[in-house]
Motif scaffolding. Structure first.
Motif, PDB file in Angstrom:
ATOM      1  N   ARG A  19      50.760  47.055  38.182  1.00 43.50           N
ATOM      2  CA  ARG A  19      49.617  46.690  39.012  1.00 43.50           C
ATOM      3  C   ARG A  19      48.982  45.422  38.452  1.00 43.50           C
ATOM      4  O   ARG A  19      48.959  45.220  37.245  1.00 43.50           O
ATOM      5  CB  ARG A  19      48.585  47.816  39.003  1.00 43.50           C
ATOM      6  CG  ARG A  19      49.082  49.076  39.651  1.00 43.50           C
ATOM      7  CD  ARG A  19      48.038  50.138  39.584  1.00 43.50           C
ATOM      8  NE  ARG A  19      47.513  50.176  38.203  1.00 43.50           N
ATOM      9  CZ  ARG A  19      46.619  51.042  37.785  1.00 43.50           C
ATOM     10  NH1 ARG A  19      46.124  51.928  38.594  1.00 43.50           N
ATOM     11  NH2 ARG A  19      46.187  51.023  36.529  1.00 43.50           N
ATOM     12  N   THR A  21      45.970  44.600  37.910  1.00 46.87           N
ATOM     13  CA  THR A  21      44.917  44.830  36.929  1.00 46.87           C
ATOM     14  C   THR A  21      45.483  45.275  35.589  1.00 46.87           C
ATOM     15  O   THR A  21      44.820  45.154  34.572  1.00 46.87           O
ATOM     16  CB  THR A  21      43.900  45.867  37.434  1.00 46.87           C
ATOM     17  OG1 THR A  21      44.598  47.049  37.814  1.00 46.87           O
ATOM     18  CG2 THR A  21      43.103  45.327  38.599  1.00 46.87           C
ATOM     19  N   THR A  60      29.714  36.297  42.468  1.00 47.59           N
ATOM     20  CA  THR A  60      30.953  36.490  41.712  1.00 47.59           C
ATOM     21  C   THR A  60      31.442  35.168  41.148  1.00 47.59           C
ATOM     22  O   THR A  60      31.826  35.081  39.978  1.00 47.59           O
ATOM     23  CB  THR A  60      32.033  37.122  42.601  1.00 47.59           C
ATOM     24  OG1 THR A  60      31.571  38.396  43.051  1.00 47.59           O
ATOM     25  CG2 THR A  60      33.342  37.288  41.865  1.00 47.59           C
ATOM     26  N   LEU A  73      41.439  40.995  37.885  1.00 50.75           N
ATOM     27  CA  LEU A  73      41.342  40.414  39.214  1.00 50.75           C
ATOM     28  C   LEU A  73      42.092  41.288  40.204  1.00 50.75           C
ATOM     29  O   LEU A  73      43.144  41.834  39.888  1.00 50.75           O
ATOM     30  CB  LEU A  73      41.948  39.001  39.205  1.00 50.75           C
ATOM     31  CG  LEU A  73      41.275  38.012  38.264  1.00 50.75           C
ATOM     32  CD1 LEU A  73      42.035  36.696  38.258  1.00 50.75           C
ATOM     33  CD2 LEU A  73      39.825  37.796  38.640  1.00 50.75           C
ATOM     34  N   ASP A  74      41.537  41.403  41.402  1.00 51.34           N
ATOM     35  CA  ASP A  74      42.233  42.213  42.402  1.00 51.34           C
ATOM     36  C   ASP A  74      43.430  41.450  42.954  1.00 51.34           C
ATOM     37  O   ASP A  74      43.595  40.255  42.728  1.00 51.34           O
ATOM     38  CB  ASP A  74      41.282  42.681  43.511  1.00 51.34           C
ATOM     39  CG  ASP A  74      40.759  41.566  44.397  1.00 51.34           C
ATOM     40  OD1 ASP A  74      41.524  40.642  44.726  1.00 51.34           O
ATOM     41  OD2 ASP A  74      39.588  41.628  44.785  1.00 51.34           O
ATOM     42  N   ALA A  75      44.265  42.167  43.674  1.00 49.78           N
ATOM     43  CA  ALA A  75      45.533  41.610  44.159  1.00 49.78           C
ATOM     44  C   ALA A  75      45.333  40.404  45.071  1.00 49.78           C
ATOM     45  O   ALA A  75      46.131  39.462  45.035  1.00 49.78           O
ATOM     46  CB  ALA A  75      46.335  42.697  44.879  1.00 49.78           C
ATOM     47  N   VAL A  76      44.279  40.397  45.871  1.00 52.97           N
ATOM     48  CA  VAL A  76      44.052  39.279  46.795  1.00 52.97           C
ATOM     49  C   VAL A  76      43.690  38.011  46.023  1.00 52.97           C
ATOM     50  O   VAL A  76      44.208  36.931  46.310  1.00 52.97           O
ATOM     51  CB  VAL A  76      42.975  39.627  47.840  1.00 52.97           C
ATOM     52  CG1 VAL A  76      42.661  38.432  48.722  1.00 52.97           C
ATOM     53  CG2 VAL A  76      43.415  40.804  48.687  1.00 52.97           C
TER      54      VAL A  76
END
Length: 147
Positions: A19, A21, A60, A73-76
């Motif tokens: 993943r 993260t 942010t 960081l998120d996937a996007v």
């Protein structure tokens, strides 16, 4: 003074099924964002443009600029960064003089993809796909598809 950012395009096969993260915890995320902010400075971007390119809000963005990256960081955001790094790397190859790369981003472009607008305007369309198509265009200009 302009910063030249050098990026590695290789990803370890061991990381392919993890993943984001797990790979980009707070420390790695802070480093990736630092690279982005140096690129943004080199490209002459404004805060609002940085927000659109990263797909994040003002709070942010300012926290990240201050080095406060609480989680991974998120996937996007990772996807957006990957396309932005690809665009930067392609420009490094095609236009190795920083001023020319910056000028290309800000100059109207007659290619059908841009419709007379700038590459930066296309990138600022707000969608991840806008970054992807610019990355693909530059990859094609380099002589191949590196998707």
């Amino acid at each position: 003074m302009a910063y030249r950012v050098y990026l590695s395009a290789t990803v370890s096969p061991a990381l392919a099924h993890t993943r984001p993260t797990d790979v980009f915890g707070p420390d790695a995320a802070a480093q990736a964002l630092a690279v982005f902010f140096r690129m943004a400075q080199e490209w002459g971007l404004h805060q609002a443009q940085e927000q659109v390119l990263l797909g994040v809000g003002r709070t942010t963005l300012f926290a990240w600029k201050a080095g406060r990256v609480r989680g991974g960081l998120d996937a996007v955001v990772l996807e957006r960064l990957s396309y932005l790094f690809r665009i930067y790397a392609a420009l490094e190859i095609l236009l190795p003089v920083p001023e020319r790369a910056r000028a290309w981003l800000h100059k109207p472009n007659a290619a059908p993809l841009f419709g007379g607008q700038t590459a930066l305007a296309r990138m600022l369309g707000g969608q991840v796909g806008d970054l992807l198509v610019v990355a693909q265009y530059l990859d094609a200009q380099r002589g191949g598809d590196f998707a």
